[in-house]
Design a protein around this motif. Structure first.
Motif, mmCIF file in Angstrom:
data_model
loop_
_atom_site.group_PDB
_atom_site.id
_atom_site.type_symbol
_atom_site.label_atom_id
_atom_site.label_comp_id
_atom_site.label_asym_id
_atom_site.label_seq_id
_atom_site.Cartn_x
_atom_site.Cartn_y
_atom_site.Cartn_z
ATOM 1 N N LEU A 1 0.819 -1.214 0.000
ATOM 2 C CA LEU A 1 0.000 0.000 0.000
ATOM 3 C C LEU A 1 0.853 1.265 0.000
ATOM 4 N N ASN A 2 1.967 1.234 0.706
ATOM 5 C CA ASN A 2 2.871 2.385 0.705
ATOM 6 C C ASN A 2 3.445 2.614 -0.693
ATOM 7 N N ASP A 3 3.817 1.524 -1.372
ATOM 8 C CA ASP A 3 4.325 1.639 -2.745
ATOM 9 C C ASP A 3 3.260 2.213 -3.678
ATOM 10 N N ILE A 4 2.011 1.773 -3.501
ATOM 11 C CA ILE A 4 0.920 2.273 -4.344
ATOM 12 C C ILE A 4 0.698 3.764 -4.089
ATOM 13 N N ARG A 5 0.764 4.181 -2.826
ATOM 14 C CA ARG A 5 0.639 5.621 -2.519
ATOM 15 C C ARG A 5 1.753 6.418 -3.202
ATOM 16 N N GLN A 6 2.978 5.894 -3.147
ATOM 17 C CA GLN A 6 4.093 6.573 -3.809
ATOM 18 C C GLN A 6 3.900 6.612 -5.328
ATOM 19 N N ASP A 7 3.399 5.504 -5.888
ATOM 20 C CA ASP A 7 3.133 5.473 -7.334
ATOM 21 C C ASP A 7 2.078 6.500 -7.709
ATOM 22 N N LEU A 8 1.025 6.586 -6.911
ATOM 23 C CA LEU A 8 -0.029 7.561 -7.185
ATOM 24 C C LEU A 8 0.532 8.979 -7.130
ATOM 25 N N ALA A 9 1.398 9.253 -6.169
ATOM 26 C CA ALA A 9 2.040 10.573 -6.093
ATOM 27 C C ALA A 9 2.903 10.815 -7.330
ATOM 28 N N THR A 10 3.600 9.789 -7.816
ATOM 29 C CA THR A 10 4.419 9.914 -9.023
ATOM 30 C C THR A 10 3.559 10.320 -10.214
ATOM 31 N N TYR A 11 2.332 9.840 -10.249
ATOM 32 C CA TYR A 11 1.407 10.164 -11.333
ATOM 33 C C TYR A 11 0.554 11.384 -11.020
ATOM 34 N N GLY A 12 0.951 12.162 -10.042
ATOM 35 C CA GLY A 12 0.257 13.391 -9.699
ATOM 36 C C GLY A 12 -1.170 13.168 -9.223
ATOM 37 N N GLY A 13 -1.419 12.016 -8.613
ATOM 38 C CA GLY A 13 -2.751 11.709 -8.097
ATOM 39 C C GLY A 13 -3.760 11.316 -9.161
ATOM 40 N N ASP A 14 -3.308 11.076 -10.385
ATOM 41 C CA ASP A 14 -4.212 10.750 -11.496
ATOM 42 C C ASP A 14 -4.496 9.252 -11.537
ATOM 43 N N TRP A 15 -5.635 8.859 -10.951
ATOM 44 C CA TRP A 15 -6.051 7.454 -10.940
ATOM 45 C C TRP A 15 -6.329 6.939 -12.350
ATOM 46 N N GLY A 16 -6.572 7.835 -13.294
ATOM 47 C CA GLY A 16 -6.902 7.438 -14.661
ATOM 48 C C GLY A 16 -5.708 7.201 -15.556
ATOM 49 N N ALA A 17 -4.504 7.448 -15.078
ATOM 50 C CA ALA A 17 -3.303 7.254 -15.897
ATOM 51 C C ALA A 17 -3.069 5.761 -16.129
ATOM 52 N N GLN A 18 -2.953 5.379 -17.406
ATOM 53 C CA GLN A 18 -2.754 3.963 -17.716
ATOM 54 C C GLN A 18 -1.484 3.414 -17.084
ATOM 55 N N GLY A 19 -0.443 4.244 -17.016
ATOM 56 C CA GLY A 19 0.789 3.806 -16.360
ATOM 57 C C GLY A 19 0.552 3.456 -14.898
ATOM 58 N N PHE A 20 -0.311 4.207 -14.231
ATOM 59 C CA PHE A 20 -0.644 3.914 -12.838
ATOM 60 C C PHE A 20 -1.377 2.589 -12.732
ATOM 61 N N TRP A 21 -2.285 2.309 -13.675
ATOM 62 C CA TRP A 21 -2.984 1.019 -13.660
ATOM 63 C C TRP A 21 -1.984 -0.126 -13.752
ATOM 64 N N VAL A 22 -1.009 0.028 -14.642
ATOM 65 C CA VAL A 22 0.017 -1.007 -14.808
ATOM 66 C C VAL A 22 0.807 -1.165 -13.510
#
Length: 174
Positions: A2-23
């Motif tokens: 979950l911590n990694d996912i939070r960091q990933d979401l921050a990397t994507y600027g909080g954009d849940w819709g970014a395909q890279g974030f889905w991956v």
């Protein structure tokens, strides 16, 4: 996880819709399932991972196996046509754009690039074989990199020419 996912979401600027974030969500789930010690309990999670992996691959056009070690701040900047070999590795703060392949040079040698930190990979670049990409490297769009690239360099062209990054009077790299 979950911590990694939070960091990933921050990397994507909080954009849940970014395909890279889905991956990255699927990737993190795939890595997490290996922490389950009991193989009988892990099997249904592995099946779910493989279904999610294939779904993400179809929806996004991005192939990032969970076996690939990636550092913090890893970012897939654009949709589609991104293939990363399970033998590759990435340091911190790497950015990949569409059309990038990081993989094997030939099928007989199961070795892919080891990519350092703070690496920016341009659209359409191909990085292949048992090579090392140093830290603070920019790989130009459509470059074909078949040799190792030292720290603080640029790789441009087909096949890629390796150039040192030049410093400007302000100290910023070009």
């Amino acid at each position: 996880m979950l911590n990694d996912i939070r960091q990933d979401l921050a990397t994507y600027g909080g954009d849940w819709g970014a395909q890279g974030f889905w991956v990255m969500l699927v990737y993190r789930f795939g890595r997490w399932r290996y922490t389950i010690g009991n193989p009988i309990i892990r099997k249904p999670f592995s099946l779910l991972y493989h279904v999610l992996y294939k779904g993400a691959q179809i929806l996004t056009g991005i192939e990032l196996p969970c076996e690939v070690p990636v550092g913090k701040g890893f970012r897939i900047d654009h949709f589609g046509d991104i293939i990363i070999s399970g033998y590759a590795s990435f340091g911190d703060n790497c950015v990949i754009r569409n059309g990038v392949t990081v993989g094997l040079k030939n099928i007989e040698e199961k070795a892919a690039p080891a990519i350092g930190s703070n690496v920016s990979i341009g659209a359409g670049a191909k990085i292949l074989g048992r090579i090392t990409i140093g830290n603070n490297v920019d790989i130009g769009a459509n470059a074909v990199v078949l040799q190792s690239v030292p720290d603080n360099s640029l790789a441009v062209g087909i096949p890629a020419r390796i150039l040192p990054k030049e410093k400007t009077p302000t100290g910023l790299s070009l």
